[in-house]
Each structure stands twice: as C-alpha cells, then as structure tokens.
Design a protein around this motif. Structure first.
Motif, PDB file in Angstrom:
ATOM      1  N   SER A   1       5.447   0.902  -9.823  1.00 30.69           N
ATOM      2  CA  SER A   1       5.710   1.907  -8.791  1.00 30.69           C
ATOM      3  C   SER A   1       6.568   3.050  -9.327  1.00 30.69           C
TER       4      SER A   1
ATOM      5  N   TRP B   1       0.652  -1.823  -3.108  1.00 30.72           N
ATOM      6  CA  TRP B   1       1.684  -2.198  -4.073  1.00 30.72           C
ATOM      7  C   TRP B   1       2.851  -1.204  -4.034  1.00 30.72           C
ATOM      8  N   LEU B   2       2.538   0.077  -3.894  1.00 26.23           N
ATOM      9  CA  LEU B   2       3.601   1.082  -3.813  1.00 26.23           C
ATOM     10  C   LEU B   2       4.485   0.847  -2.595  1.00 26.23           C
TER      11      LEU B   2
ATOM     12  N   ARG C   1       5.609   7.142  -9.494  1.00 23.74           N
ATOM     13  CA  ARG C   1       6.444   8.230  -8.958  1.00 23.74           C
ATOM     14  C   ARG C   1       6.788   9.243 -10.051  1.00 23.74           C
TER      15      ARG C   1
ATOM     16  N   PRO D   1       8.261  -1.321  -4.141  1.00 23.49           N
ATOM     17  CA  PRO D   1       8.732   0.018  -4.549  1.00 23.49           C
ATOM     18  C   PRO D   1       9.640   0.004  -5.773  1.00 23.49           C
TER      19      PRO D   1
END
Length: 423
Positions: free
Chosen positions: A375, A365-366, A379, A370
């Motif tokens: 996501s 998924w990341l 981060r 993004p």
C-alpha cells in the motif's frame, strides 16, 4: 555451395518418433502425420468427429513395418473440447505421449489476408511439434493438463459468478418493467416481493395489466430458482472453507506451532532473481488443502478471493513470479524496436474473470491493509506521477499482490507489513 536443409537426414530421435497433429472441430477431425524420411512432408487424413478408433487405426498404420518408430508424440490445440481426448488416450493408448498446445503460441504469417484451413493448421502443428521436441521451446507452448478433480474444483466459483449475474439480470428486468409505469417497490430478489405485487397500482392510478403481471411472475420464477441455487452454492463454499480451516489447524498442530509464526522463518531470498522463488512448490503435488484458510487469514482477503486464487491459479506449479503474472494476464508487454520504445500495457491473457477479481482485490487491499509495504508503494507511485497513475498503479499493485499471496500460500511468507485477520 551450401547444403539444402531439406536434404539433411533426420536425427535418431526424429526417426524413432512419429509426430501427429490433430485439428479438432465439431464437423470433422483432420489428422496430420509427419513423414519419417522427409521432414517437410505431412500425410493428411480426415476422420469423423470424435472418431478415436479411426485415430488409433491411422497411427497404428503409420507405425507398422520393420523398424517403425518406437515413440508417438501427438498434439492438438487447447480449445472448446477441453482435455477429454488427452485423458481418453492416457487410458486407452498410454504409449502415445500427448502435448496440448496453446493456439496463441503458434507462429502465423502476418499478411493482411492469409490462407487458413484445417489442413494448413495440422501441417503447421506437426512442424511446431517436431521443432519443440527438438529443443526449440519457442515453437509452441504446451498447456498443463489438470486432473479431473482440479478442473471440477473450478466449477463452484464459476457457477456462483453465473448465478450472481443471472440474479442481477432478472432483478433489473423486473425493476425496469415496473419503472415503465412509475412503480418501485424494492428489490425483486427480496422477501415478500411477490405478495407486494398483489393489488399494486401504477403511478397513474390503474391496476397492473394482466400481460405485464404474467411477464413479471415468469421472470420472478426464474429469479427465485437462481436465488435458491445460489444459497446452495454458498453452503458448498462454506463447507470448503471449513474443511480448509481444519486442514490448516491440523498442519499447525503437526508442526508444533501456528502457520503464521513459522512463516516468519521463511527464507529471505524467496522470489528474488536466482533465489528460491519456487520454494514450497518443489513437490509436484503440494498439499493445498489449507491454502484457502491461510489466505482468508489475511485481512482484506475474503473466501471468494481465496477460493478463486486456489482453484484458478495456485493448483499449478510456477517456477517464478513471471509465469504467475503471465497466466493471470498481468504481465507487462513492452514494444521496443528501433527508435520506438513504449509500453503496451498488460498482456490480458488468461481469464478475464480472474483479472477483474485481482484488480478488485488490490483496491480492497489498500483499504484493509493501509500500513503494508504494498500500500505504501502504491501511494508513493501515485503521488509522484500524473492523474492517470492510479489506473496504471492499481494494475501493478494487483500483480505485486498476486505474487505476495502466492508466496504466502505456498511458503508461508507473510507480506511485509500485512495484518492478519482476527477470525
């Protein structure tokens, strides 16, 4: 002077209910039947394994007589023998209510050494069943009995997982045998591998010995069988995906628009505390035919991921996101007692296969989403913490992603910032 609790007369519900616990094993069945007059007394009976006729006979004797109990509640632990007994009783003795309990939910004495026998376990289950029926939901946790079709739907991906491991194991075995003699001629599962073995020489200039060749050809036979069966499974998986796409198209045509546009109109409070988190799941038997195709419609979610979620999780009815995360083994387990306050990580309950795939899904998924809110949260979480934050964060992301996919499949709510696939 306080009254002894054992002298308290049973309630009307307890008088009208016969509590039965069954300790199932491959060598014998131990049946515990609660006494109607003395709550602390449990009659014990031993039967041959799978003696269903003997079980019904024992229950019938306990119910005989004037003013006998009008209701029978039976429990046994979920385990190796699955749900066949509950289904058999539902067909041949529908007057018996069956509650299958989760063995891990039963309380145990935390001594270093404690007595444990089938008779002790049967007594313990009778008492837990009586307490659970009286309203104490912490006494035991019932297990949902899936339908035969729901249970059979799980076989496809589990079969595929087993075949993939078998193919890898056989291929590695052949490659290892050849490497002992300094030879490497490509993937043993690839085309033409058997032909390349003919006339092959070792790194020191001699032909492969007959014993080695016989062993390699034997493993190759099993490898080719696994590869052939794996192709059949892939074809079955493609058929399931095709049928799900047709169901999704039919649903969109019936609603007069595509599923994604209607998803944007989903209630904003879906999943919030006190909100309509179970929206879309109020129907006890929701139409799940389109779930797989809907999930594949999200970029980064493949057919294997969608089929796994549908057959292992989304066929159940969840009241909230905590139940969903708990079943997947991703629920946090705090430990706070006195001056001790620490996090023990996740519970790791349920299927390890499911949990592994959910973490892999989070990494994908990341990569493929993004710009999504999930996501971005990952981060931000990693950047504000130490080097181990990625390990903790990816598990948390897997939990959040699971809830988001559940909302999308059941209520059509697209994850914030997610991009839909072009196919």
């Amino acid at each position: 002077m306080s009254k002894d609790l054992n002298d308290v007369a049973p309630s009307l519900g307890e008088v009208n209910t016969l509590y039965v616990a069954l300790e199932v094993s491959g060598t014998s069945w131990v049946v515990g039947i609660g006494d109607l007059e003395q709550q602390d007394k449990v009659g014990m009976h031993k039967l041959a394994p799978a003696d269903t006729a003997g079980l019904l006979e024992r229950i019938g004797k306990a119910r005989s007589g004037d003013g006998g109990p009008s209701r029978v509640l039976l429990t046994y632990e979920a385990g190796f023998e699955g749900f066949w007994l509950a289904r058999w009783l539902g067909e041949h003795a529908p007057e018996i209510d069956v509650v299958i309990c989760d063995p891990a939910s039963l309380e145990v004495v935390r001594r270093k050494r404690r007595a444990k026998t089938d008779r002790i376990d049967a007594r313990k289950m009778v008492r837990a069943l009586r307490a659970w029926d009286g309203g104490d939901r912490d006494a035991m946790s019932p297990v949902r009995i899936p339908t035969v079709e729901e249970e059979d739907a799980k076989r496809l991906l589990r079969r595929r997982e087993r075949l993939v491991k078998e193919r890898r194991r056989h291929a590695n075995a052949i490659a290892g045998l050849l490497r002992l003699h300094g030879v490497s001629i490509g993937d043993p599962a690839g085309k033409g591998f058997r032909a390349r073995l003919e006339g092959l020489e070792t790194a020191y200039g001699t032909e492969l010995q007959p014993g080695l060749l016989a062993e390699i050809h034997g493993i190759l036979d099993r490898l080719e069988l696994a590869v052939a069966e794996l192709k059949t499974v892939e074809a079955e998986k493609a058929a399931v995906l095709k049928a799900s796409r047709e169901a999704l198209d039919g649903l969109a045509a019936r609603d007069g628009g595509d599923a994604e546009s209607s998803a944007q109109e989903a209630p904003d409070d879906l999943g919030k505390e006190g909100g309509t988190e179970a929206a879309g799941m109020s129907d006890p038997a929701p139409d799940r035919a389109h779930f797989v195709a809907a999930l594949v419609g999200l970029r980064g979610i493949g057919p294997n991921d969608a089929l796994l979620l549908d057959t292992e999780l989304f066929y159940r009815d969840f009241r909230n996101r905590r139940e969903l995360a708990s079943l997947a083994g991703l629920a946090p387990v705090p430990f706070a007692s006195g001056g001790v306050d620490r996090d023990q990580g996740i519970s790791k309950a349920g299927s390890p296969l499911l949990r592994k795939h959910l973490v892999q899904m989070a990494w994908r998924w990341l990569r493929h989403q993004p710009d999504s809110a999930l996501s971005k949260w990952f981060r931000d979480y990693v950047s504000a913490r130490d080097g181990r934050a990625r390990k903790r964060g990816i598990v948390a992301l897997a939990r959040k992603l699971l809830v988001a996919l559940w909302r999308y499949a059941t209520a059509g709510l697209v994850p914030d910032g997610a991009v839909l696939s072009r196919t």
